[in-house]
Design a protein around this motif. Sequence first.
Motif, PDB file in Angstrom:
ATOM      1  N   ALA A   1      42.243  38.294  41.941  1.00  0.00           N
ATOM      2  CA  ALA A   1      43.488  37.693  41.450  1.00  0.00           C
ATOM      3  C   ALA A   1      44.486  38.773  41.051  1.00  0.00           C
ATOM      4  N   ASP A   2      43.994  39.799  40.354  1.00  0.00           N
ATOM      5  CA  ASP A   2      44.882  40.895  39.957  1.00  0.00           C
ATOM      6  C   ASP A   2      45.502  41.567  41.173  1.00  0.00           C
ATOM      7  N   TRP A   3      44.695  41.771  42.215  1.00  0.00           N
ATOM      8  CA  TRP A   3      45.202  42.428  43.419  1.00  0.00           C
ATOM      9  C   TRP A   3      46.272  41.565  44.085  1.00  0.00           C
ATOM     10  N   LEU A   4      46.015  40.270  44.207  1.00  0.00           N
ATOM     11  CA  LEU A   4      46.990  39.388  44.846  1.00  0.00           C
ATOM     12  C   LEU A   4      48.286  39.321  44.047  1.00  0.00           C
TER      13      LEU A   4
ATOM     14  N   THR B   1      49.426  33.699  55.509  1.00  0.00           N
ATOM     15  CA  THR B   1      49.669  32.439  54.818  1.00  0.00           C
ATOM     16  C   THR B   1      51.063  32.440  54.206  1.00  0.00           C
ATOM     17  N   ASP B   2      51.505  31.260  53.792  1.00  0.00           N
ATOM     18  CA  ASP B   2      52.798  31.142  53.118  1.00  0.00           C
ATOM     19  C   ASP B   2      52.659  31.137  51.598  1.00  0.00           C
ATOM     20  N   ALA B   3      51.442  30.901  51.103  1.00  0.00           N
ATOM     21  CA  ALA B   3      51.195  30.906  49.658  1.00  0.00           C
ATOM     22  C   ALA B   3      49.692  30.947  49.421  1.00  0.00           C
ATOM     23  N   TRP B   4      49.318  31.422  48.228  1.00  0.00           N
ATOM     24  CA  TRP B   4      47.926  31.411  47.782  1.00  0.00           C
ATOM     25  C   TRP B   4      47.782  30.436  46.628  1.00  0.00           C
ATOM     26  N   LEU B   5      46.657  29.731  46.587  1.00  0.00           N
ATOM     27  CA  LEU B   5      46.278  28.909  45.440  1.00  0.00           C
ATOM     28  C   LEU B   5      44.940  29.433  44.936  1.00  0.00           C
ATOM     29  N   LEU B   6      44.922  29.880  43.665  1.00  0.00           N
ATOM     30  CA  LEU B   6      43.724  30.512  43.114  1.00  0.00           C
ATOM     31  C   LEU B   6      43.098  29.634  42.046  1.00  0.00           C
ATOM     32  N   GLU B   7      41.776  29.496  42.103  1.00  0.00           N
ATOM     33  CA  GLU B   7      40.980  28.873  41.038  1.00  0.00           C
ATOM     34  C   GLU B   7      39.827  29.817  40.751  1.00  0.00           C
ATOM     35  N   LEU B   8      40.095  30.829  39.924  1.00  0.00           N
ATOM     36  CA  LEU B   8      39.133  31.890  39.688  1.00  0.00           C
ATOM     37  C   LEU B   8      38.874  32.068  38.198  1.00  0.00           C
ATOM     38  N   ALA B   9      37.825  32.826  37.886  1.00  0.00           N
ATOM     39  CA  ALA B   9      37.551  33.167  36.495  1.00  0.00           C
ATOM     40  C   ALA B   9      38.727  33.949  35.932  1.00  0.00           C
ATOM     41  N   GLU B  10      38.849  33.922  34.609  1.00  0.00           N
ATOM     42  CA  GLU B  10      40.000  34.549  33.966  1.00  0.00           C
ATOM     43  C   GLU B  10      40.123  36.028  34.323  1.00  0.00           C
ATOM     44  N   GLU B  11      39.011  36.736  34.384  1.00  0.00           N
ATOM     45  CA  GLU B  11      39.033  38.152  34.739  1.00  0.00           C
ATOM     46  C   GLU B  11      38.594  38.297  36.191  1.00  0.00           C
ATOM     47  N   SER B  12      39.549  38.455  37.082  1.00  0.00           N
ATOM     48  CA  SER B  12      39.240  38.523  38.511  1.00  0.00           C
ATOM     49  C   SER B  12      40.021  39.671  39.136  1.00  0.00           C
ATOM     50  N   LEU B  13      39.314  40.618  39.725  1.00  0.00           N
ATOM     51  CA  LEU B  13      39.976  41.729  40.397  1.00  0.00           C
ATOM     52  C   LEU B  13      40.760  41.246  41.613  1.00  0.00           C
TER      53      LEU B  13
ATOM     54  N   GLU C   1      49.606  41.507  42.294  1.00  0.00           N
ATOM     55  CA  GLU C   1      50.354  42.755  42.414  1.00  0.00           C
ATOM     56  C   GLU C   1      50.848  43.017  43.827  1.00  0.00           C
ATOM     57  N   HIS C   2      50.067  42.609  44.839  1.00  0.00           N
ATOM     58  CA  HIS C   2      50.360  43.052  46.202  1.00  0.00           C
ATOM     59  C   HIS C   2      50.739  41.937  47.184  1.00  0.00           C
ATOM     60  N   SER C   3      50.491  40.690  46.841  1.00  0.00           N
ATOM     61  CA  SER C   3      50.746  39.627  47.821  1.00  0.00           C
ATOM     62  C   SER C   3      52.230  39.521  48.148  1.00  0.00           C
ATOM     63  N   PRO C   4      52.587  39.463  49.440  1.00  0.00           N
ATOM     64  CA  PRO C   4      53.989  39.304  49.818  1.00  0.00           C
ATOM     65  C   PRO C   4      54.467  37.850  49.732  1.00  0.00           C
ATOM     66  N   VAL C   5      53.531  36.920  49.461  1.00  0.00           N
ATOM     67  CA  VAL C   5      53.877  35.504  49.369  1.00  0.00           C
ATOM     68  C   VAL C   5      53.529  35.012  47.962  1.00  0.00           C
ATOM     69  N   PRO C   6      54.072  33.849  47.546  1.00  0.00           N
ATOM     70  CA  PRO C   6      53.804  33.357  46.188  1.00  0.00           C
ATOM     71  C   PRO C   6      52.315  33.112  45.942  1.00  0.00           C
ATOM     72  N   VAL C   7      51.908  33.330  44.691  1.00  0.00           N
ATOM     73  CA  VAL C   7      50.530  33.095  44.264  1.00  0.00           C
ATOM     74  C   VAL C   7      50.563  32.066  43.140  1.00  0.00           C
ATOM     75  N   LEU C   8      49.933  30.921  43.363  1.00  0.00           N
ATOM     76  CA  LEU C   8      49.882  29.839  42.385  1.00  0.00           C
ATOM     77  C   LEU C   8      48.538  29.894  41.676  1.00  0.00           C
ATOM     78  N   LEU C   9      48.567  29.945  40.357  1.00  0.00           N
ATOM     79  CA  LEU C   9      47.348  30.100  39.581  1.00  0.00           C
ATOM     80  C   LEU C   9      46.914  28.764  38.996  1.00  0.00           C
ATOM     81  N   GLY C  10      45.788  28.246  39.472  1.00  0.00           N
ATOM     82  CA  GLY C  10      45.142  27.140  38.798  1.00  0.00           C
ATOM     83  C   GLY C  10      45.729  25.776  39.086  1.00  0.00           C
ATOM     84  N   ALA C  11      44.895  24.894  39.600  1.00  0.00           N
ATOM     85  CA  ALA C  11      45.271  23.498  39.782  1.00  0.00           C
ATOM     86  C   ALA C  11      44.684  22.620  38.691  1.00  0.00           C
ATOM     87  N   GLY C  12      43.839  23.204  37.820  1.00  0.00           N
ATOM     88  CA  GLY C  12      43.197  22.415  36.774  1.00  0.00           C
ATOM     89  C   GLY C  12      42.032  21.605  37.311  1.00  0.00           C
ATOM     90  N   GLU C  13      41.345  20.961  36.394  1.00  0.00           N
ATOM     91  CA  GLU C  13      40.234  20.110  36.793  1.00  0.00           C
ATOM     92  C   GLU C  13      40.749  18.897  37.551  1.00  0.00           C
TER      93      GLU C  13
END
Length: 321
Positions: free
Chosen positions: A66-69, A52-64, A71-83
Amino acid sequence: MSNSAAPAIALLAGKASKRKRLAGELQGFGYRVVFAGDPDELDAERLQAVQTDAWLLELAEESLLADWLLEHSPVPVLLGAGEIPDAACEDYPRWQRRLLGKLLPLLGEPPQVQNLAPVVVPQLRHDAPSCVWVLGASLGGPAAVKRFLDQLPADLPIAFIYAQHIDAGFEQQLPQILGRQNDWRIINCQPGAHLHRGDVLVAPVSRSLRFGNEGVVQLSDEPWPGLYRPSIGAVLDETLRTFGAATGAIIFSGMGEDGVEACGRLRQQGIEVWTQDEQSAACATMPKAVQDAGFSHREGSPETLAAALRDWLQQEWPLAL
């Protein structure tokens, strides 16, 4: 019909209904959704295999995951689009613009997709901030906020609105007090002004602050609601109304509980709310009230929060830095 030249997005969301809705929105923008997974069924090995070219995450605050991505994702990681507002709600187009405004710097504008209605791309001023965060404070606030700003370079893609409980006679002195030893442009409110990168807008004491179209500053003679001047809660609500998902908040030292309920409304939208920790605050009552309500995502000293914000901006807006 999909367009293989369109940038690809991988979606990770805990709720099936939200995955489906977000996938539809992203495809409506013209992007390719190449993965939409249930985090309960995934591990790091599966994530690593996604192209992929990017990740979009909508996860619980404590997510292994999300933490892994992060730290390790070679592409941008966008956190949260909101409700996601209902499509008939007046906030829905604003939510779309905010989400698209986050995606465009990361992925570029997607090619035209056949049979899709044209997407209105927000036309941003070159000096417009990517996000707007509220700094709320009361007793002990100026010293804490100055420590925070002194640790941040003023060329970051962010603007601040500073809501400080203070006597009206001291309002005009805040820019001089806070601006020593840093390059932030700390300004008192002027009607018709726009927020720029590097601005710290001081919320007025005697007049209430509003924002018009495109975030234009407006002042009203209508008094602030509640007991405090300015009302941190009202500033948070107005900033959220105007800037949507591009909003954030930090509650620094102070007495009382002004802003607690508004912080809860921000958190319901998936928006970052941080607080000064008890050890570093001259008066921890106000930030601790937000923490005790379960609305604080991160606590720390002003210096720790400044470093965390730089990291957050690097993750959320890497191409705007």
